[in-house]
Every structure is written in C-alpha cells, then in structure tokens.
Scaffold this active site. Structure first.
Site, PDB file in Angstrom:
ATOM      1  N   TYR A 242       4.457 -18.572  10.543  1.00  0.00           N
ATOM      2  CA  TYR A 242       4.455 -19.247  11.832  1.00  0.00           C
ATOM      3  C   TYR A 242       5.838 -19.858  12.075  1.00  0.00           C
ATOM      4  CZ  TYR A 242      -0.706 -19.173  12.133  1.00  0.00           C
ATOM      5  OH  TYR A 242      -2.027 -18.806  12.214  1.00  0.00           O
TER       6      TYR A 242
ATOM      7  N   LEU B  26      -9.429 -20.226  22.262  1.00  0.00           N
ATOM      8  CA  LEU B  26      -9.573 -20.355  23.713  1.00  0.00           C
ATOM      9  C   LEU B  26      -9.567 -19.004  24.404  1.00  0.00           C
ATOM     10  CD1 LEU B  26      -7.431 -23.524  24.472  1.00  0.00           C
ATOM     11  CD2 LEU B  26      -9.831 -23.304  23.826  1.00  0.00           C
TER      12      LEU B  26
END
Length: 287
Positions: free
Chosen positions: A60, A209
C-alpha cells in the site's frame, strides 16, 4: 442491536468497524500521492474515535509515501488494544500495481519487511493474499500458507488469515494451521460466510463500499438511497451498516485519506437499521 465487537482468534477483542489503510498514501494504486501529514492525522483521529483494528499491507503506497510507515509514524508506540492486520503475497510491478505474487521462498522476507516498517516484534494478523486481480480459486495455497504457519510458530505472527480465497482454499489452510480471518471482496458467497461463522473466523470484505451487499446493481442502489433518505444518512453509511448487519463475524474496514470522510464512515457504526430497513435493503417483505 448489532454486536459492536468481535474476538479475533479467541483473544483479541476488536471493534467491528475498523479502518483500511489502502487509501492513506494514494486514492488508487496508480493515483497521485497524498500528503503524509494528512494520512497521519486521519490515523490519529481514527484511533481517537475508537478504531482498534487497522488493515494494511506493505504494497500500500507509492514512492516514499507508504501506509505502513505512516502507521508507525502516527501511532507508535502503539496502544495495547490496537490490532494491526497486514497481507503478504502480492508483488508490485514497475508501475506500483500488485501484479505478481511471491512464492513460498519469498514470504518470510515480506513478513520481516512489514515488521520493520511497522516497528513491531510480532504482527497481530497476517493474511496470505493469493491470486491477482481476479476472483478466488484455481490454485493450491498449502505450500505458501505452511510458510506463514512456520513464522507463527516462531513467534513472528500471532494469528493467520487468508485473502481472496474460496471455501476449498479456506479448508486447505485450516488443515495446516488455525485461520482467524478471511478477507475477500464481498460477494453473496453464503457457503464461505457460513464456514467463517461456524469456525469463529472473522470475515472482512475489502472494497466494502463498492462491493458490499447488493454490489452496484441499480435496483439495490435505489433501495439503499431510499433507506438513507429515510434515516437522514448517506448511502455509504447505509452500506457499512448493512454490511455489519449481515453476521456478527463480519468486520468492516472502510478506508479514506480524508478527515471528513473518516468521520462519515465512523458515524455508520452508530446507525441502527430496523427490521423494515433491512427488509427494504434485501428487497423482501417485512416478516
């Protein structure tokens, strides 16, 4: 009332609404970097607001801005109740996008790199992330998972998890060592979710989401919008609350690099969905 905590691996109590670190350094894998100071502020605020489960990975980040280093800078020395979960396996290409995966011989180095970057002597939870950007299945994970099991036996890892797996791969891993968590892109794979519930295993969807219950089907999106309007909440908040309502073993890790967005996501933990709300979201009559 929805249970707000989950006991990971039988000994780590965490809040079911956690924080995903993927978007701290960049909005997307190939996007521009964010200001490190902003990422550090988001992390500190998340912990202040009760988050004690942070999901991260060594891949990341972009350039010098890396999620693991941001976590260490912002939060070390760590609170005793803070659980940091990471993932190993993917190998970034020249463009920074994880496009390859490490073999058994490369996993120790990835775990040791996470320990150094995070400033830890032992990682709370390490997932073996398998496959590329495609869905789960189609390959054995036994040899690679056995390496992580050895590192757990050495004391470098507390609990083991798997990511992007199907039910057969989960069973393969569980035959080698205890599995405390599964991290998959959300789908209506009730067989896998049931296996997690039966085994006391956390189920943590990534992209919660964009890939939560119902996905992005127009009918589902309309139903979510209707419930959100009725509750005076955002669509994202309803998606998170609906995800947590699926099962007590489901954890949510929405991520962001924005303080206002963080506050919006965390407020979803206080959103109570009624029987009617859930029936409407699921597209079925009440009762």
């Amino acid at each position: 009332m929805t249970t707000t905590t989950f006991t990971l691996g039988g000994d780590l109590t965490i809040n079911r609404l956690g924080f995903g670190a993927m978007r701290l350094a960049t909005g997307t894998f190939d996007g521009p970097t964010r200001a490190p100071a902003t990422g550090a502020a988001v992390l500190r605020r998340a912990v202040e607001r009760g988050v004690n489960h942070i999901d991260t990975a060594g891949f990341y980040g972009r350039g010098a801005v890396r999620a693991n280093e941001l976590i260490r800078t912002a939060l070390a020395p760590y609170r005793d109740d803070l659980v940091i979960a990471t993932k190993v396996g993917p190998l970034p290409g020249a463009d920074g996008v994880p496009s390859g995966q490490a073999g058994p011989g490369g996993l120790r180095a990835l775990v040791e790199a996470d320990l150094r970057a995070l400033g830890l002597e032992r990682l709370d939870l390490v997932h073996l992330r398998v496959g590329g950007m495609t869905g789960p299945g189609g390959e054995s994970i036994a040899e690679r998972f056995a390496v992580l099991a050895e590192l757990r036996a050495e004391g470098l890892i507390r609990h083991l998890g798997v990511s992007n797996v199907d039910a057969a791969q989960l069973a393969e891993a569980r035959a080698i060592a205890p599995v405390s968590a599964v991290q998959n892109r959300y789908s209506d794979d009730m067989e896998l979710l049931a296996a997690c519930e039966d085994g006391g295993i956390a189920y943590t969807p990534y992209f919660p989401l964009g890939g939560g219950p119902g996905g992005t089907h127009p009918d589902t999106t309309d139903r979510i919008a209707e419930v959100a309007a009725r509750l005076g909440a955002s669509v994202a908040q309803v998606r998170i609350a609906w995800l947590l309502a699926r099962a007590p073993s489901v954890l949510a890790i929405p991520g962001t690099g924005s303080l206002p967005h963080l506050e919006e996501n965390l407020a979803a933990g206080e959103l109570l969905l009624s029987e009617k709300d859930l029936a409407d979201l699921n597209g079925r009559p009440v009762g």
